[in-house]
Design a protein around this motif. Structure first.
Motif, mmCIF file in Angstrom:
data_model
loop_
_atom_site.group_PDB
_atom_site.id
_atom_site.type_symbol
_atom_site.label_atom_id
_atom_site.label_comp_id
_atom_site.label_asym_id
_atom_site.label_seq_id
_atom_site.Cartn_x
_atom_site.Cartn_y
_atom_site.Cartn_z
ATOM 1 N N ALA A 197 0.893 -1.173 -0.323
ATOM 2 C CA ALA A 197 0.027 -0.319 -0.089
ATOM 3 C C ALA A 197 0.843 1.262 -0.075
ATOM 4 O O ALA A 197 0.292 2.295 -0.683
ATOM 5 N N MET A 198 2.141 1.088 0.345
ATOM 6 C CA MET A 198 3.208 2.007 0.756
ATOM 7 C C MET A 198 3.029 2.957 -0.999
ATOM 8 O O MET A 198 3.979 3.626 -1.094
ATOM 9 N N MET A 199 2.857 1.922 -2.319
ATOM 10 C CA MET A 199 3.202 2.182 -3.681
ATOM 11 C C MET A 199 2.018 3.387 -3.936
ATOM 12 O O MET A 199 1.579 3.034 -4.948
ATOM 13 N N ALA A 200 1.307 3.785 -2.940
ATOM 14 C CA ALA A 200 0.127 4.681 -3.986
ATOM 15 C C ALA A 200 0.340 5.598 -4.305
ATOM 16 O O ALA A 200 1.478 6.207 -3.603
ATOM 17 N N PRO A 201 -0.257 6.328 -5.134
ATOM 18 C CA PRO A 201 0.316 7.651 -5.904
ATOM 19 C C PRO A 201 0.135 8.546 -4.476
ATOM 20 O O PRO A 201 -0.700 8.691 -4.093
ATOM 21 N N CYS A 202 1.313 10.082 -4.915
ATOM 22 C CA CYS A 202 1.007 11.044 -3.576
ATOM 23 C C CYS A 202 1.515 12.498 -4.665
ATOM 24 O O CYS A 202 1.628 12.195 -5.418
ATOM 25 N N SER A 203 1.610 13.388 -3.650
ATOM 26 C CA SER A 203 1.623 14.479 -3.974
ATOM 27 C C SER A 203 2.933 15.033 -2.779
ATOM 28 O O SER A 203 2.456 15.272 -1.904
ATOM 29 N N ILE A 204 2.862 16.136 -3.390
ATOM 30 C CA ILE A 204 3.859 17.516 -2.598
ATOM 31 C C ILE A 204 3.415 18.479 -2.141
ATOM 32 O O ILE A 204 3.391 18.723 -3.609
ATOM 33 N N ASP A 205 3.293 18.534 -1.057
ATOM 34 C CA ASP A 205 3.087 20.446 -0.861
ATOM 35 C C ASP A 205 4.844 20.846 -0.384
ATOM 36 O O ASP A 205 4.687 20.979 0.610
ATOM 37 N N THR A 206 5.569 21.554 -1.479
ATOM 38 C CA THR A 206 6.779 22.224 -1.176
ATOM 39 C C THR A 206 6.997 23.157 -0.202
ATOM 40 O O THR A 206 7.585 23.460 0.656
ATOM 41 N N ALA A 207 5.543 24.000 -0.618
ATOM 42 C CA ALA A 207 5.898 24.823 0.687
ATOM 43 C C ALA A 207 5.198 24.381 2.037
ATOM 44 O O ALA A 207 5.758 25.595 2.983
ATOM 45 N N ALA A 208 4.328 23.866 1.715
ATOM 46 C CA ALA A 208 4.079 22.942 3.831
ATOM 47 C C ALA A 208 5.126 22.621 4.131
ATOM 48 O O ALA A 208 5.643 22.463 5.043
ATOM 49 N N GLY A 209 6.311 21.987 3.800
ATOM 50 C CA GLY A 209 6.501 21.024 3.464
ATOM 51 C C GLY A 209 6.364 20.254 4.083
ATOM 52 O O GLY A 209 6.300 18.880 5.177
ATOM 53 N N THR A 210 4.769 19.641 3.185
ATOM 54 C CA THR A 210 4.546 17.874 3.416
ATOM 55 C C THR A 210 4.316 17.779 2.209
ATOM 56 O O THR A 210 3.847 17.662 1.441
ATOM 57 N N ASP A 211 4.032 15.835 2.973
ATOM 58 C CA ASP A 211 2.995 15.361 1.417
ATOM 59 C C ASP A 211 2.264 14.476 1.376
ATOM 60 O O ASP A 211 1.560 14.608 2.976
ATOM 61 N N THR A 212 0.938 13.847 1.215
ATOM 62 C CA THR A 212 -0.136 13.003 1.376
ATOM 63 C C THR A 212 0.194 11.760 1.590
ATOM 64 O O THR A 212 -0.104 11.547 2.513
ATOM 65 N N CYS A 213 1.526 11.472 1.851
ATOM 66 C CA CYS A 213 1.917 9.957 3.055
ATOM 67 C C CYS A 213 2.354 9.886 4.542
ATOM 68 O O CYS A 213 2.647 9.552 4.756
ATOM 69 N N ILE A 214 2.224 11.243 4.640
ATOM 70 C CA ILE A 214 3.003 11.041 5.835
ATOM 71 C C ILE A 214 2.090 10.912 6.996
ATOM 72 O O ILE A 214 2.579 10.768 7.375
ATOM 73 N N PRO A 215 1.100 11.029 6.529
ATOM 74 C CA PRO A 215 0.468 10.322 7.746
ATOM 75 C C PRO A 215 -0.103 8.698 7.874
ATOM 76 O O PRO A 215 0.117 8.433 8.779
ATOM 77 N N THR A 216 0.913 8.275 7.057
ATOM 78 C CA THR A 216 0.503 7.371 6.750
ATOM 79 C C THR A 216 1.609 6.525 7.023
ATOM 80 O O THR A 216 1.950 5.280 7.238
ATOM 81 N N GLY A 217 3.010 7.054 7.128
ATOM 82 C CA GLY A 217 4.081 6.383 8.241
ATOM 83 C C GLY A 217 5.862 6.880 6.771
ATOM 84 O O GLY A 217 6.389 5.409 7.201
#
Length: 336
Positions: A197-217
Motif C-alpha cells: 500500500a506504500m506504493m500509492a500515488p502521492c503529491s508533495i506540497d513544497t510550500a508547506a513542507g509536507t506530502d500526502t504520505c506522511i500520515p501513513t508513516g
C-alpha cells in the motif's frame, strides 16, 4: 429513525430490550433512547484515571452532561445517519465500562480499543473518499478502522490513544489542522504493516513542507511520486519535506547530502526545525535556534511541539501525559 435489531423476539422494558429465551429472560440490549446517557456515564467513569494522569480536574456531572449532549447530537442532530445498531451500541458501552482502570494508552482493553465498535454504532453510509463531519458518518469496513480526516494531514498525536466516539476537540487532539480549505473525508487508517500500500500515488506540497504520505508513516518519492517507507541514517528522503525520515532523523534539504536522512541532535545542537532535535529536546525557533530540553507532563506550554508526547492541552495550557484526556473530554466542554 430505523433501529437495527438481531433476528430475535424482543420486549422493551424501561429502556432495555429483553431477549426472550425460553423461561429465562436476559436483559441484553441498550435501546437508542438510553444510549447517550449510558455511554456518557461509562466514558466519564473510565476517563477518571486518564484525567488524573494529565493533571486535569474532572467534574463528573459536567462530563456526563456534555458527553450525553454530544452523543444525542450524533443520534438526532442534522448529520445523523438515521440508524442505530442496538447490538453494537450495547457492546460499545460494555467495552468502555471495561476500560475503567486500564492504561490510557492504545493497548488491548483500553478506551482506544473500544473505538472500532463504538464508531460502528450509527451505521454510517458515507463511502471512502466522500466528505464527512465525524467518523460516525462513514461506512465501516471489516478489518479496517475508518476515520473522518483531512488529507493530507499530520497524524501527530504522540502518546497515542483516541476516544471511542468523535467530538469536535478530537480534530485538535489528532493534529489534523482543519481549515475551510481542507474538507475532511472518510479514509481508512493505514495498518502498521501497510506493505505494498506504500506504493500509492502521492503529491508533495513544497510550500508547506509536507506530502500526502506522511500520515501513513511514509514519504512521497519526488521522482516516482509514490509513497515510500521512511528510512534512517543516510537513507533516501524528500529534501522538500524535513520530516520524511524515521523518527530520530531528518531530511537534509541542501548541500551534498541533500535528500538523505541525518541523525537528529541532542539538547544544545543548532536547529532550524523540530525534526532536527532528538526525543530529548525541541527546537527553539524564536531565540537560541538550538535544541532545548523538552517539557514533561504537567509543565506549562503554549504549543504541542514543546511537550514530551507532543500534546499541549489547548485549555489548561499544560503538557499532557496521555492523548485521550483533554480538558474538553474530561468535562464535556466542547466548542464547535
Amino acid at each position: 429513525m430505523r433501529v437495527i435489531l438481531p433476528a430475535v423476539l424482543v420486549t422493551a422494558i424501561v429502556g432495555v430490550v429483553v431477549e426472550q429465551t425460553a423461561c429465562n429472560p436476559q436483559p441484553t440490549y441498550v435501546t437508542e433512547d438510553r444510549f447517550a446517557a449510558q455511554y456518557a456515564q461509562a466514558l466519564c467513569s473510565s476517563l477518571q484515571g486518564c484525567c488524573a494522569e494529565n493533571g486535569i480536574s474532572q467534574s463528573y456531572e459536567s462530563c456526563t452532561q456534555g458527553w450525553a449532549a454530544q452523543v444525542n447530537n450524533l443520534l438526532y442532530g442534522p448529520n445523523s445517519t438515521g440508524e442505530y445498531n442496538i447490538t453494537l451500541g450495547t457492546s460499545c458501552i460494555a467495552e468502555v465500562q471495561a476500560a475503567q482502570g486500564q492504561s490510557c494508552q492504545p493497548v488491548p482493553g483500553s478506551l482506544s480499543s473500544a473505538r472500532p465498535t463504538c464508531q460502528s454504532v450509527f451505521a454510517g453510509q458515507v463511502p471512502l473518499g466522500a466528505p464527512c463531519s465525524t467518523a460516525n458518518d462513514c461506512m465501516q469496513m471489516d478489518g479496517s478502522i475508518i476515520i473522518c480526516s483531512v488529507v493530507p494531514g499530520d497524524a501527530g498525536g504522540g502518546g497515542g490513544g483516541q476516544l471511542p466516539l468523535s467530538d469536535p476537540s478530537a480534530l485538535k487532539t489528532q493534529g489534523f489542522g482543519v481549515s475551510l480549505e481542507n474538507v475532511p473525508i472518510c479514509v481508512a487508517e493505514a495498518p502498521p504493516d501497510a506493505g505494498m500500500a506504500m506504493m500509492a500515488p502521492c503529491s508533495i506540497d513544497t510550500a508547506a513542507g509536507t506530502d500526502t504520505c506522511i500520515p501513513t508513516g511514509a514519504y512521497c518519492d519526488p521522482m516516482m511520486k509514490v509513497c515510500t517507507p521512511f528510512a534512517g541514517a543516510m537513507g533516501m528522503c524528500d529534501p522538500a519535506v524535513l520530516a520524511s525520515c524515521l523518527p530520530g532523523f531528518y531530511c537534509v534539504g541542501s548541500g551534498m547530502a541533500a535528500g538523505t536522512c541525518a541523525q537528529a541532535g541532542p539538547v544544545g545542537t543548532p536547529c532550524t526545525a523540530a525534526a532536527m532535535c532528538d526525543s530529548t529536546g525541541m527546537c527553539d525557533l524564536t531565540a537560541t535556534k538550538t535544541c532545548i530540553p523538552i517539557l514533561q507532563p504537567g509543565a506549562a506550554c503554549t504549543s504541542d511541539s514543546q511537550c514530551s508526547i507532543g500534546l499541549c492541552d489547548p485549555t489548561a495550557k499544560i503538557c499532557l501525559a496521555n492523548a485521550i484526556a483533554t480538558t474538553a473530554a474530561c468535562n464535556g466542554t466542547f466548542t464547535p
